[in-house]
Motif scaffolding. Structure first.
Motif, PDB file in Angstrom:
ATOM      1  N   ASP A  64       0.862  -1.169   0.000  1.00 24.38           N
ATOM      2  CA  ASP A  64       0.000   0.000   0.000  1.00 24.38           C
ATOM      3  C   ASP A  64       0.900   1.220   0.000  1.00 24.38           C
ATOM      4  OD1 ASP A  64      -2.014   1.837   0.202  1.00 24.38           O
ATOM      5  OD2 ASP A  64      -2.585   1.328   2.249  1.00 24.38           O
TER       6      ASP A  64
ATOM      7  N   GLN B 124      -4.093  -0.528  -3.584  1.00 30.05           N
ATOM      8  CA  GLN B 124      -3.696  -1.509  -2.574  1.00 30.05           C
ATOM      9  C   GLN B 124      -3.570  -2.852  -3.291  1.00 30.05           C
ATOM     10  OE1 GLN B 124      -5.911  -0.828   1.291  1.00 30.05           O
ATOM     11  NE2 GLN B 124      -7.215   0.220  -0.204  1.00 30.05           N
TER      12      GLN B 124
ATOM     13  N   TRP C 187     -10.312  -3.704   2.767  1.00 30.17           N
ATOM     14  CA  TRP C 187     -10.525  -2.565   1.869  1.00 30.17           C
ATOM     15  C   TRP C 187     -11.893  -1.903   2.045  1.00 30.17           C
ATOM     16  CZ3 TRP C 187      -8.446  -5.791  -2.790  1.00 30.17           C
ATOM     17  CH2 TRP C 187      -7.049  -5.893  -2.674  1.00 30.17           C
TER      18      TRP C 187
END
Length: 149
Positions: free
Chosen positions: A11, A16, A43
């Motif tokens: 990240d 990500q 997420w």
């Protein structure tokens, strides 16, 4: 963690990214689904706030299942699962050592058993495709799905 280790994450200001090494593992479809589910929780896609978000998360899990299953059926199994997510799109990549070219069966016959995987991927995703590395066998099948909302 070294790259390629189960649960490897990245990240760094962009999307990500999570990678799961699957080569040589058994039970790769449930393993890939569990890994994806954990990423969706991390997420913020899960727990789902509403029906649209729940459907989007289920679509991601289904696409992961279909791509990993195809690598099991048509290659010698998947080597790696990569998930990349930004606020708009989640990208699923499944790499394997196979030489085949995935494509939806045409004509698609809903009542026939089997052969629905890439048709499902095509229907659920914004886009999908195949990348072949230069100078070595194998491929990466990728698919992109839109974020809910």
């Amino acid at each position: 963690m070294p790259s390629g280790t189960p649960g490897d994450t990245q990240d760094i200001g962009g999307p990500q990214v999570r990678r799961l090494r699957l080569q040589g593992e058994s039970g790769v479809v449930p393993l890939a689904r569990d890994f994806t589910r954990q990423a969706l929780y991390a997420w913020g896609w899960l727990p789902a706030a509403g029906a649209d978000q729940r459907a989007a998360a289920e679509d991601v899990l289904l696409v992961v299942s279909e791509l990993v299953t195809n690598a099991c059926l048509h290659a010698e199994g998947p080597d790696e699962l990569l998930l990349a997510c930004d606020n708009k799109v989640i990208r699923v990549e499944v790499s394997d050592g196979g030489t085949g070219q995935p494509a939806p069966r045409t004509p698609h016959r809903a009542g026939r058993p089997g052969g629905h995987g890439m048709f499902i991927v095509q229907r659920l995703c914004l886009d999908w495709g195949v990348v072949r590395p230069t100078g070595r066998p194998g491929k990466t099948v990728w698919a992109e799905l839109g974020a809910p909302g």
